[in-house]
Design a protein around this motif. Structure first.
Motif, PDB file in Angstrom:
ATOM      1  N   GLY B  47       7.343  -5.863  -3.951  1.00  0.00           N
ATOM      2  CA  GLY B  47       8.888  -5.647  -4.438  1.00  0.00           C
ATOM      3  C   GLY B  47       9.339  -4.488  -5.275  1.00  0.00           C
ATOM      4  O   GLY B  47      10.762  -4.347  -5.187  1.00  0.00           O
ATOM      5  N   THR B  48       8.323  -3.816  -5.639  1.00  0.00           N
ATOM      6  CA  THR B  48       9.021  -2.677  -6.301  1.00  0.00           C
ATOM      7  C   THR B  48       9.490  -1.287  -5.648  1.00  0.00           C
ATOM      8  O   THR B  48      10.022  -0.442  -5.986  1.00  0.00           O
ATOM      9  CB  THR B  48       7.995  -2.252  -7.370  1.00  0.00           C
ATOM     10  OG1 THR B  48       6.779  -2.025  -6.997  1.00  0.00           O
ATOM     11  CG2 THR B  48       7.699  -3.203  -8.509  1.00  0.00           C
ATOM     12  N   VAL B  50      11.923  -0.465  -3.485  1.00  0.00           N
ATOM     13  CA  VAL B  50      13.262  -0.583  -3.039  1.00  0.00           C
ATOM     14  C   VAL B  50      13.324   0.352  -1.796  1.00  0.00           C
ATOM     15  O   VAL B  50      13.204   1.483  -1.930  1.00  0.00           O
ATOM     16  CB  VAL B  50      14.211  -0.490  -3.729  1.00  0.00           C
ATOM     17  CG1 VAL B  50      15.588  -0.725  -3.528  1.00  0.00           C
ATOM     18  CG2 VAL B  50      13.825  -1.362  -5.242  1.00  0.00           C
ATOM     19  N   GLU B  53      10.382  -1.434   1.083  1.00  0.00           N
ATOM     20  CA  GLU B  53       9.301  -2.672   1.096  1.00  0.00           C
ATOM     21  C   GLU B  53       8.714  -3.139   2.428  1.00  0.00           C
ATOM     22  O   GLU B  53       7.629  -3.288   2.370  1.00  0.00           O
ATOM     23  CB  GLU B  53      10.389  -3.800   0.407  1.00  0.00           C
ATOM     24  CG  GLU B  53       9.682  -4.957  -0.107  1.00  0.00           C
ATOM     25  CD  GLU B  53      10.362  -6.177  -0.374  1.00  0.00           C
ATOM     26  OE1 GLU B  53      11.584  -6.165  -0.550  1.00  0.00           O
ATOM     27  OE2 GLU B  53       9.608  -7.371  -0.864  1.00  0.00           O
TER      28      GLU B  53
END
Lengths: 214, 264
Positions: B47-48, B50, B53
């Motif tokens: 999720g980190t 961006v 992903e």
């Protein structure tokens, strides 16, 4: 001394006692401004410092904030401008399409506890509403959160809207939320990033501090 | 009790760094350790990253599955990243997760339905974070009916009541616990799952609260959980609780675990 007692009462989270002491201080003829700064605020500063050192926990901060509010409700009518100008206003919310507000609410409570005026727009806030609130309240700080990788781009989109509206220069933008990182915050041009609620208060304090003279 | 190992999540700094550097050995080691400790699913979350992903999630799926046979929990709110991860996943994964929020529901549902996989459904809709057990049950009903309507079988649905911190609301744990009990009674066949760390946010000695919550939730019918499988004391407590709840015939799983020196 009475003001020290008020400070201790706030940091100890004693709302009823704080009200009583503030009443007493006013009856004794103490200045409302000094009751606020040297009594209530001093107590909150103590709890804030302890919180940063992991020496106290969220429920204790909430109790202290409650005690602060109890005292403030007696002082507000007596302070110039209803006391609202004493601290800067902060517009707060989760970005559009994001309704995860646990972290955002904690940040709000922490900031209020530190004496800031929080304009909480709630969840699922479109860029236009952030912008309108910043203008309506002349708030110098916008704090936004996004908890999902799919809603994170809205942070950047909101910053772009502020630029387009010509208010970006006068507003400090803070971002946060589980998937948000310091690098991401820098990349999208935010002024600050707080990994958790407690450090948001320090961040606001630093961002609003006058630039040091060289 | 089904255990979803939660450690491969890029919100943890070391994992983010490993994924960034395509450090397969680190990720595979973390996966293998969780499986050895008893994980039924290995959660993967990128999720980190961006904008990247999908790429990173696919890399995680392929990297982890090159080492372990265990199915994965594909942890993303992004339907496109999920679609791509599903395409490279071998076997039958657990999708983590769908919610009742309008945008997320509409975009995730077709992917979930097509995948014929198990799915975690968070009790969250446009009304925001649920407060009471009744709020949670109302959203759970919508989710179950909607998923069933899309062809997902009851046994593949894992309802997550959403657990909130007790530090800001002392009735928060109780609301989630009551919801778990009610869900299990109301929707036979459907599983109840949750994470453990939310409940203790903002308080000291968090593990103590997390573990106590887990046992209370098991009593209410929790039958799947996201946790750190390397936490031996928690795994031991869960095994003991299973035995006490009458879910361990002749207590043999307990005895076996002790013999294999798995309990502390």
């Amino acid at each position: 001394m009475l003001l020290d007692e008020i400070a201790r009462s706030v940091s100890g989270g004693q709302a009823v006692q704080t009200s009583r002491l503030v009443e007493q201080a006013l009856a004794d003829g103490l200045e409302p401004g000094s009751v606020l700064n040297d009594g209530l605020m001093a107590g909150l500063t103590v709890i804030g410092e302890r919180f940063k050192r992991n020496d106290c926990y969220i429920p204790e901060v909430l109790l202290a904030a409650k005690a602060m509010h109890a005292g403030m409700s007696l002082l507000r009518p007596l302070l110039a401008g209803g006391g609202e100008r004493l601290r800067d206003k902060i517009v707060l919310g989760t970005v559009e399409s994001d309704i995860h507000d646990i972290g955002k609410n904690l940040v709000g409570m922490m900031l209020e506890g530190a004496g800031y005026r929080v304009i909480d727009l709630g969840v699922n806030v479109p860029a236009g509403r952030f912008l309108a609130a910043l203008e309506e309240h002349a708030a110098p700080v916008l704090a936004m959160s996004a908890l999902l990788s799919t809603t994170m781009p809205r942070l950047q989109a909101t910053i772009a809207e502020l630029e387009k509206a010509g208010v970006r220069e006068r507003v400090k933008v803070l971002v946060g939320g589980a998937p948000v990182t310091r690098e991401y915050a820098q990349r999208i041009g935010a002024d600050g990033y707080a990994p958790e609620a407690a450090s948001a208060v320090d961040l606001v304090r630093d961002l609003l501090a006058p630039a040091p003279t060289v | 009790m089904q255990i979803v190992g939660e450690l491969i999540n890029t919100s943890r700094g070391a994992v983010h760094t490993a994924v960034d550097n395509l450090d397969a050995a680190f990720i595979q080691g973390l996966a293998a350790k969780q499986v050895e400790a008893g994980a039924d699913y290995v959660d993967v979350n990128a999720g980190t990253f961006v904008g990247k992903e999908g790429d990173k999630l696919c890399w995680l799926v392929e990297t982890v599955q090159a080492r372990v046979e265990t199915p994965l929990a594909l942890d993303t709110p992004d339907p496109e990243a999920l679609r791509r991860a599903l395409a490279v996943h071998r076997g039958r994964p657990l999708i983590n997760s769908i919610t009742g929020e309008t945008g997320r529901w509409e975009t995730m549902l077709p992917v979930v339905a097509e995948a014929k996989a198990a799915v975690i459904a968070l009790c969250l809709d446009d009304a925001g974070m649920p407060q009471s057990a009744a709020d949670r049950l109302r959203v759970a009903g919508k989710l179950v009916r909607g998923l069933e309507g899309a062809g997902v079988s009851m046994e593949d649905i894992y309802l997550d009541p959403l657990v909130c911190p007790v530090s800001t609301d002392t009735s928060a744990a109780l609301a989630a616990l009551e919801a778990i009990g009610a869900m299990r009674r109301e929707f036979p066949g459907v599983h109840a799952i949750c994470g453990l760390s939310n409940v203790s946010y903002g308080l000291p000695k968090r593990r103590l609260l997390n573990n106590a919550f887990c046992l209370l939730a098991m009593q209410q019918g929790l039958d799947a959980v996201l946790l750190d499988p390397l936490d031996r004391s928690l795994i031991s407590l869960i095994q003991a609780t299973q035995t006490l709840l009458g879910k361990d015939e002749y207590c043999m799983a307990y005895i076996q675990a002790v013999r294999e020196n798995r309990l502390t």
